[in-house]
Design a protein around this motif. Structure first.
Motif, PDB file in Angstrom:
ATOM      1  N   UNK A   1      69.441  41.897  33.298  1.00 22.92           N
ATOM      2  CA  UNK A   1      70.740  41.961  33.951  1.00 22.92           C
ATOM      3  C   UNK A   1      71.052  43.424  34.222  1.00 22.92           C
ATOM      4  N   UNK A   2      71.039  43.785  35.496  1.00 24.60           N
ATOM      5  CA  UNK A   2      71.291  45.180  35.855  1.00 24.60           C
ATOM      6  C   UNK A   2      70.201  46.081  35.320  1.00 24.60           C
ATOM      7  N   UNK A   3      70.569  47.059  34.527  1.00 22.20           N
ATOM      8  CA  UNK A   3      69.620  48.029  33.980  1.00 22.20           C
ATOM      9  C   UNK A   3      69.231  47.717  32.542  1.00 22.20           C
ATOM     10  N   UNK A   4      69.440  46.466  32.121  1.00 17.99           N
ATOM     11  CA  UNK A   4      69.144  46.099  30.743  1.00 17.99           C
ATOM     12  C   UNK A   4      68.356  44.796  30.668  1.00 17.99           C
ATOM     13  N   UNK A   5      67.588  44.671  29.589  1.00 21.77           N
ATOM     14  CA  UNK A   5      67.013  43.387  29.218  1.00 21.77           C
ATOM     15  C   UNK A   5      67.884  42.864  28.076  1.00 21.77           C
ATOM     16  N   UNK A   6      68.516  41.723  28.300  1.00 23.38           N
ATOM     17  CA  UNK A   6      69.430  41.164  27.308  1.00 23.38           C
ATOM     18  C   UNK A   6      68.732  40.010  26.603  1.00 23.38           C
ATOM     19  N   UNK A   7      68.635  40.115  25.275  1.00 23.24           N
ATOM     20  CA  UNK A   7      68.008  39.081  24.459  1.00 23.24           C
ATOM     21  C   UNK A   7      69.092  38.383  23.645  1.00 23.24           C
ATOM     22  N   UNK A   8      69.111  37.062  23.715  1.00 23.87           N
ATOM     23  CA  UNK A   8      70.070  36.286  22.939  1.00 23.87           C
ATOM     24  C   UNK A   8      69.339  35.229  22.131  1.00 23.87           C
ATOM     25  N   UNK A   9      69.856  34.997  20.937  1.00 24.76           N
ATOM     26  CA  UNK A   9      69.293  33.971  20.059  1.00 24.76           C
ATOM     27  C   UNK A   9      70.427  33.105  19.530  1.00 24.76           C
ATOM     28  N   UNK A  10      70.320  31.808  19.773  1.00 23.33           N
ATOM     29  CA  UNK A  10      71.322  30.851  19.335  1.00 23.33           C
ATOM     30  C   UNK A  10      70.794  30.176  18.068  1.00 23.33           C
TER      31      UNK A  10
ATOM     32  N   UNK B   1      67.387  48.998  27.073  1.00 26.57           N
ATOM     33  CA  UNK B   1      67.262  49.631  28.388  1.00 26.57           C
ATOM     34  C   UNK B   1      65.902  49.297  28.979  1.00 26.57           C
ATOM     35  N   UNK B   2      65.802  49.264  30.281  1.00 26.86           N
ATOM     36  CA  UNK B   2      64.523  48.922  30.905  1.00 26.86           C
ATOM     37  C   UNK B   2      63.448  49.971  30.656  1.00 26.86           C
ATOM     38  N   UNK B   3      63.854  51.122  30.159  1.00 28.28           N
ATOM     39  CA  UNK B   3      62.883  52.157  29.803  1.00 28.28           C
ATOM     40  C   UNK B   3      62.247  51.882  28.443  1.00 28.28           C
ATOM     41  N   UNK B   4      62.743  50.890  27.712  1.00 30.47           N
ATOM     42  CA  UNK B   4      62.208  50.562  26.383  1.00 30.47           C
ATOM     43  C   UNK B   4      60.764  50.081  26.517  1.00 30.47           C
ATOM     44  N   UNK B   5      59.891  50.585  25.657  1.00 34.36           N
ATOM     45  CA  UNK B   5      58.475  50.237  25.718  1.00 34.36           C
ATOM     46  C   UNK B   5      58.134  49.216  24.649  1.00 34.36           C
TER      47      UNK B   5
ATOM     48  N   UNK C   1      51.975  48.141  25.759  1.00 33.22           N
ATOM     49  CA  UNK C   1      51.510  49.095  26.768  1.00 33.22           C
ATOM     50  C   UNK C   1      52.496  49.302  27.920  1.00 33.22           C
ATOM     51  N   UNK C   2      53.554  48.512  27.987  1.00 33.88           N
ATOM     52  CA  UNK C   2      54.433  48.550  29.159  1.00 33.88           C
ATOM     53  C   UNK C   2      55.893  48.752  28.771  1.00 33.88           C
ATOM     54  N   UNK C   3      56.640  49.335  29.698  1.00 30.08           N
ATOM     55  CA  UNK C   3      58.098  49.368  29.610  1.00 30.08           C
ATOM     56  C   UNK C   3      58.635  48.130  30.328  1.00 30.08           C
ATOM     57  N   UNK C   4      59.852  47.737  29.990  1.00 36.04           N
ATOM     58  CA  UNK C   4      60.421  46.548  30.626  1.00 36.04           C
ATOM     59  C   UNK C   4      60.653  46.768  32.122  1.00 36.04           C
TER      60      UNK C   4
END
Length: 419
Positions: free
Chosen positions: A130-139, A64-68, A71-74
């Motif tokens: 994307x929207x209200x989330x930070x999406x992390x992908x690893x290939x 979620x973008x509220x994730x810290x 020192x900062x949230x996303x």
């Protein structure tokens, strides 16, 4: 065409998505490739992607973008992008004209630090909003022969305008291009993009206090990110080669976590750099303010540089002298000889012998050629010589020779005028 061949052609169209939506794997009835420790991978949210009679692995984590992170949230990234869009400042890191979803935070893990075809990328990692989330992908490359599904899966998910990396211009993206060249007939083309390389920005702003500019050091000393039980990056190739032999996921899961922190720190670092450059960081130190002003000056953004550096001149310290020195050169460039003289005269009072000698030399030039005061030109040329001689550890013979030649010429000019 047989049913099997038709199904194989469709494999390349499968892509990762939200687990609550589409499955990340082929239907069991069509999968003929055995995935070692598949159950263990899937417990860690890692799923296979099938293509070209082979497969790669993809891990997806959503925050979620509220994730810290540090020192900062996303969600502060949105504030950073807004800062650029609401500001007329010109800067290489400006995301003016971008929206938050167009930034693509990218990092790789490789089998070595050298370039060329002998160095293989075994993790392509990235994050975007994307929207209200930070999406992390690893290939993940499960074996050396699986680069086609690795790059196929990566490129069909790429949707960005600007890449954000840490030393990616020199290392990560050139490596991607090298490996892509080897399989370019089988995968989509690499897209065009802008590039924010945060390594150079971090070096500009914090080289005054950090001996090394590794991301892990910047994280700890600047961003407030603490890594716990982290696998050092230099062990990643060894762990990967062991994984190739044993197929056991445990070590690779540790590397994935290391890579995840690297990528999340890029989001925090870009946010922090933006707040530094846009002067919205209330805790910005005087040396940081100086480095920001100096950077704008080097870019030719003289108004912004003057605005920032002028805030440092009221306190008598080394940072104030450094700021006055840059402002003096700006006034000289704009042919404001009186203001340039006054600022160089203040720099002359510095205890820093190198800056003092430099200021004396500039004053000698201004008095000789612009203010036409030869006695003062002689005075400051002699002062420059005395200062260079007093700093025995840094005497540069060419500099001293040039000063003595200038002094000799000035004295002859003064003698001719006095006749």
């Amino acid at each position: 065409m047989s049913l099997k061949n038709k199904l194989n052609r469709l494999k390349s169209h499968l892509s990762i998505g939200n687990q609550s939506e589409n499955e990340l794997k082929m239907p069991e009835s069509t999968v003929t490739i055995d995935i070692p420790f598949r159950d263990k991978w899937e417990k860690e949210n890692v799923f296979p992607y099938f293509s070209d009679e082979n497969y790669c692995l993809i891990r997806e984590v959503r925050f979620p973008l509220s994730h810290k992170h540090g020192h900062y949230c996303f969600q502060d990234l949105q504030t950073a992008v807004n800062c650029w869009n609401q500001n007329s400042i010109n800067h290489p890191l400006s995301s003016k004209g971008h929206n938050i979803e167009e930034l693509f935070f990218f990092d790789t893990e490789t089998t070595g630090l050298g370039g060329g075809v002998g160095n293989t990328i075994f993790i392509l990692g990235y994050a975007s909003v994307r929207g209200n989330e930070l999406i992390l992908r690893q290939h993940i490359l499960p074996n050396p022969g699986a680069e086609v599904p690795l790059y196929q899966s990566f490129l069909e998910k790429v949707n960005y305008r600007t890449l954000v990396t840490y030393n990616g211009k020199s290392f990560d993206w050139p490596q991607v291009k090298t490996r892509h060249t080897l399989i370019r007939e089988h995968v989509p083309k690499l897209p065009a993009f802008g590039h924010f390389d945060l390594f150079h920005a971090a070096r500009r702003l914090w080289k005054h206090k950090l001996d090394k500019m590794k991301l892990s050091i910047v994280e700890k000393e600047v961003l407030g990110v603490e890594r716990v039980d982290d696998i050092p990056g230099y062990l990643a190739p060894i762990i990967y080669f062991d994984f190739i032999e044993s197929k056991q996921p445990d070590g690779m899961l540790g590397i994935l976590k290391h890579n995840e922190i690297d990528i999340l720190s890029l989001v925090t670092l870009y946010t922090h750099l933006t707040f530094q450059l846009c002067r919205t960081d209330l805790s910005q130190s005087r040396p940081e303010t100086y480095e920001v002003g100096r950077w704008f000056a080097s870019l030719g953004e003289t108004q912004q540089a003057e605005k920032i550096l002028s805030t440092l001149t009221n306190v008598q310290d080394i940072t104030s002298i450094q700021a006055k020195r840059i402002l003096a050169y700006q006034q000289k460039k704009e042919h404001n000889w009186g203001q340039a003289r006054d600022l160089f005269l203040e720099v002359v009072e510095s205890q820093n012998l190198e800056m003092r000698a430099e200021a004396c030399m500039e004053l000698a030039k201004i008095y000789e050629h612009r203010l036409i005061d030869i006695p003062k030109a002689i005075r400051y040329c002699q002062e420059a010589i005395n200062t260079v001689l007093s700093d025995s550890t840094k005497i540069k013979k060419p500099t001293l020779d040039q000063l003595e030649l200038r002094l000799n010429r000035l004295e002859k000019k003064h003698a001719n005028v006095s006749r």
